[in-house]
Design an enzyme around this catalytic site. Structure first.
Site, PDB file in Angstrom:
ATOM      1  N   LYS A 319       0.833  -1.207   0.000  1.00  0.00           N
ATOM      2  CA  LYS A 319       0.000   0.000   0.000  1.00  0.00           C
ATOM      3  C   LYS A 319       0.865   1.254   0.000  1.00  0.00           C
ATOM      4  CE  LYS A 319      -3.712   2.550   0.455  1.00  0.00           C
ATOM      5  NZ  LYS A 319      -4.641   2.749  -0.683  1.00  0.00           N
ATOM      6  N   GLU A 320       1.952   1.224   0.754  1.00  0.00           N
ATOM      7  CA  GLU A 320       2.811   2.406   0.871  1.00  0.00           C
ATOM      8  C   GLU A 320       3.676   2.632  -0.365  1.00  0.00           C
ATOM      9  OE1 GLU A 320       3.146   4.835   3.039  1.00  0.00           O
ATOM     10  OE2 GLU A 320       1.555   4.136   4.365  1.00  0.00           O
ATOM     11  N   SER A 321       4.315   1.571  -0.870  1.00  0.00           N
ATOM     12  CA  SER A 321       5.336   1.792  -1.903  1.00  0.00           C
ATOM     13  C   SER A 321       5.231   0.871  -3.110  1.00  0.00           C
ATOM     14  CB  SER A 321       6.728   1.618  -1.291  1.00  0.00           C
ATOM     15  OG  SER A 321       6.910   0.260  -0.899  1.00  0.00           O
ATOM     16  N   TYR A 449      -7.927   4.128   3.934  1.00  0.00           N
ATOM     17  CA  TYR A 449      -6.584   3.545   3.906  1.00  0.00           C
ATOM     18  C   TYR A 449      -6.555   2.232   4.690  1.00  0.00           C
ATOM     19  CZ  TYR A 449      -1.549   3.249   5.092  1.00  0.00           C
ATOM     20  OH  TYR A 449      -0.246   2.835   5.293  1.00  0.00           O
TER      21      TYR A 449
END
Length: 466
Positions: A319-321, A449
């Protein structure tokens, strides 16, 4: 004595009959789930905030590739969910009979398994407008003794997917050509059966033509030339008492067909066999391997430090990167876990592009957040969601929502209650409340998120072994 024996015999017969009746009632209730489907329609689904669809783990339906969710049916379902303004939750099973049960008992809302429309299946559910057409073919290894015509099927053993229409198609061939076949229904998806043919474990199976052609492009020893049935319509299935959902899906189908969206998705998965080959056979694919990313070992080590399922941490990293060590956000967050400069310094990360430093820095930050919330939210599953929200938006804003939950009679140990007040932090009536210390926040983004990470985790948990 005779009376006693007669009485005993009566009791035994009555008991057996009673037990048999109870079994019959139980079996009947299990078998007839379609007669009284759970009354859930579009309004209830929208109010709930997500739609549940049954898919199977195949290149046609749904799979994980390099951490990303992919699949022909998946992409269309995601587009439909976006169109309805809700989230998509997936249930993975290769069992078509189980899929109809999940649908009618209210545990699913759509069956998206490329189903051929048949009168027998219309008993269990309604079908949407056709999504397309498929024909079916015989899948076999190339050899001098290949089956080239229907009479040559005489005495052959054919393995097929359980509850698929292939049995009816083969039965029709038997009657038409007066041949005998040994049809074996397996609790496996079609692609596993193809792999068994490739390895020589079984001789024959049946597969949808488009999927068979894709398989034949990367398995040189496969022959898929003999057609078992001509083109017929395929569609999604919905409960019979969900007319509004059915109408909404049908409207969406008509619009997407006119826009060319269906053709684009079809081309992506069926007209570029080289890409399909790499996706299906990569060690980073749930179809052929059990690896999510090149950093799985590192993620597993970090998850041990946290006490998390490693697939949950992998979901957060994706999800982040997207597993890109050089990823940089518009706000300046960098690395696998997208840490801001102040966090990098605080947790001793000198080189944010180094995967070990980046990931362990993020893990140490997550450990800090876990300690921050531990006493306030002792239940780990609830606390994890609060930690994820804190990671995204900052624990100060989440703490504000926690205080608001206490003030307004919510449950401060429940993520659902905290999420409710976190979303209200864009409302001046709440972000100006005296208990709020961090002011305005777009809390709904943090709530979304958390949902995204947890949905991805559900997929990893189902498709990737621990």
């Amino acid at each position: 004595m005779k009376q006693t024996l007669n009485g005993l015999l009566f009791l035994i017969i009555f008991s057996l009959f009673g037990i048999q009746c109870s079994f019959l009632k139980e079996d009947r209730s299990k078998e007839n789930h379609w007669e009284n489907p759970v009354p859930i329609d579009l309004e209830e689904i929208v109010n709930r905030g997500f739609i549940r669809a049954v898919v199977d783990n195949s290149s046609v339906s749904y799979y994980i590739y390099r951490g990303r969710r992919m699949g022909y049916e998946f992409e269309m379902l995601r587009n439909l969910a976006n169109n309805l303004g809700i989230k998509l939750h997936l249930i993975v099973t290769p069992d078509i009979g189980e899929a109809f049960k999940l649908l009618n008992t209210g545990k699913a809302d759509i069956i998206a398994m490329n189903l051929e429309i048949t009168e027998e299946r219309r008993v269990f559910a309604n079908f949407t407008k056709p999504m397309g057409q498929i024909s079916t073919v015989l899948v076999q290894r190339k050899s001098n003794n290949m089956v080239k015509d229907y009479p040559e099927l005489q005495g052959k053993e054919i393995h097929i997917r359980k509850d698929a229409v292939y049995r009816d198609q083969l039965t029709s061939l038997q009657e038409l050509y007066e041949i005998d076949l040994n049809i074996i229904e397996d609790d496996e998806d079609a692609e596993n059966l193809v792999n068994r043919v490739v390895k020589g474990e079984i001789e024959l199976t049946i597969l949808d033509k488009e999927n068979a052609l894709v398989n034949a492009t990367y398995f040189d020893n496969l022959d898929v030339d003999l057609e078992i049935s001509p083109n017929s319509d395929v569609a999604w299935a919905v409960r019979k008492n969900s007319p509004n959902l059915e109408n909404a899906i049908n409207e969406w189908i008509l619009k997407r067909k006119k826009s060319g969206y269906f053709n684009m998705i079809y081309a992506k998965y069926f007209q570029n066999p080289k890409n399909s080959y790499f996706r299906n056979n990569s060690p980073f694919s749930s179809l052929s391997g059990n690896t999510i990313s090149p950093y799985d070992d590192l993620i597993k080590k970090g998850s041990e430090t946290l006490g998390w399922d490693w697939r949950l941490l992998a979901s957060l990293v994706y999800k982040e990167s997207g597993f890109d060590t050089t990823a940089t956000s518009y706000a300046g967050a960098v690395g696998l876990l997208q840490l801001m400069p102040v966090t990098l310094e605080r947790f001793g990360v000198d080189n944010p592009n180094d995967p070990i430093q980046s990931l362990m820095g993020g893990v140490n930050y997550l450990k800090y957040l876990d300690k921050f919330w531990l006493e306030r939210i002792p239940e780990s599953n609830e606390r994890i969601k609060v930690i994820l929200a804190s990671y995204n938006i900052g624990h100060g804003h989440v703490e504000d929502a926690w205080r608001l939950a206490i003030k307004y009679g919510g449950n401060p140990q429940s993520w659902e209650s905290i999420a409710h007040f976190l979303k209200l932090k864009s409302n001046p009536d709440y972000y100006r409340d005296p208990v709020v210390k961090s002011g305005f926040a777009k809390g709904h983004l943090a709530v979304n998120y958390v949902a995204d990470v947890m949905i991805l985790y559900d997929s990893y948990r189902v498709l990737i072994n621990p």
